[in-house]
Design an enzyme around this catalytic site. Sequence first.
Site, short mmCIF file in Angstrom:
data_model
loop_
_atom_site.label_atom_id
_atom_site.label_comp_id
_atom_site.label_asym_id
_atom_site.label_seq_id
_atom_site.Cartn_x
_atom_site.Cartn_y
_atom_site.Cartn_z
N GLY A 58 -7.71 -9.67 1.36
CA GLY A 58 -8.59 -8.74 0.67
C GLY A 58 -8.57 -7.45 1.44
N GLU A 59 -9.73 -6.91 1.76
CA GLU A 59 -9.82 -5.69 2.56
C GLU A 59 -10.72 -6.01 3.76
OE1 GLU A 59 -11.31 -2.82 3.85
OE2 GLU A 59 -9.21 -2.26 4.15
N CYS A 90 -3.78 -12.44 5.93
CA CYS A 90 -3.81 -10.98 5.76
C CYS A 90 -5.11 -10.41 6.35
CB CYS A 90 -3.63 -10.61 4.30
SG CYS A 90 -3.18 -8.87 4.05
N ARG A 119 -3.91 -2.83 11.50
CA ARG A 119 -4.23 -2.83 10.07
C ARG A 119 -3.17 -2.08 9.27
NH1 ARG A 119 -8.17 0.41 8.82
NH2 ARG A 119 -8.77 -0.60 6.89
N ILE A 148 1.17 -7.83 1.36
CA ILE A 148 0.47 -6.82 0.57
C ILE A 148 -0.45 -6.04 1.50
CG2 ILE A 148 -1.06 -6.38 -1.38
CD1 ILE A 148 -0.25 -9.12 -2.50
N ARG A 149 -0.11 -4.79 1.76
CA ARG A 149 -0.87 -3.97 2.72
C ARG A 149 -1.15 -4.78 3.99
NH1 ARG A 149 -6.17 -1.47 0.50
NH2 ARG A 149 -6.02 -0.41 2.49
N HIS A 186 0.37 -13.80 2.48
CA HIS A 186 -0.51 -14.53 1.57
C HIS A 186 0.14 -15.83 1.09
CE1 HIS A 186 -3.48 -11.25 0.70
NE2 HIS A 186 -2.47 -10.49 1.08
N GLU A 188 -1.29 -18.30 -0.17
CA GLU A 188 -2.01 -18.76 -1.36
C GLU A 188 -1.42 -18.21 -2.65
OE1 GLU A 188 -3.98 -14.87 -0.33
OE2 GLU A 188 -3.09 -16.56 0.76
#
Length: 207
Positions: A58-59, A90, A119, A148-149, A186, A188
């Site tokens: 997530g963030e 992540c 990050r 992803i990021r 990720h 998942e």
Amino acid sequence: MTVSRKAARPRASGQGPAVGVLALQGDVAEHLTALREAGSRPVPGELDEVDGLVIPGGESTTIWKLAVIFDLMEPLRKRLAAGLPAFGSCAGMILLADRVEDAIAGQETLGGIDMTVRRNAFGRQVDSFESDIALRGVPGPEFRAVFIRAPWVEQTSEDVEIIGTEARTGRIVAVRQGPALATAFHPELTPDLRIHKLFVDMVKERS
């Protein structure tokens, strides 16, 4: 995930370990599905009732701020310090790191893995990519990882086991220290359950 001071509920015989997912933001449903298929008993309940905890992607700053709002930071830190098995993917990797580079002002982590994480190290959302990762101690072919990021690990202590590196950059993207496991990618979001099975086995060892 909410916090309770109630005693943990006994596990029925024949069931897998109770594993919770920190449901503040991120891929909660995807982790729950993978955990169930990996042989655990996913639970949406109280922190005191779980044998293991997943901190999803997530963030990281959003998850941290929400954890502060809901008074979860200290209860989570106490359970992790007491040996609760935890897996972070992540953003979850960032939250399990003892140190963070490029953190926003005042950003805190839960800690648990003696590492420094950067990050958004692999770039922005548009820089998302997939890569085949050879995972030490995980049988089978290379793991097709989704970034992803994503962060990466810049430094670890000698107590941290480096499980995987990204071939193109050579950066550390999967680590383990004691009951804590973290990946920059990720798992998942793929049908490959090997990382979730590894974590479920880690939980069983401590249950």
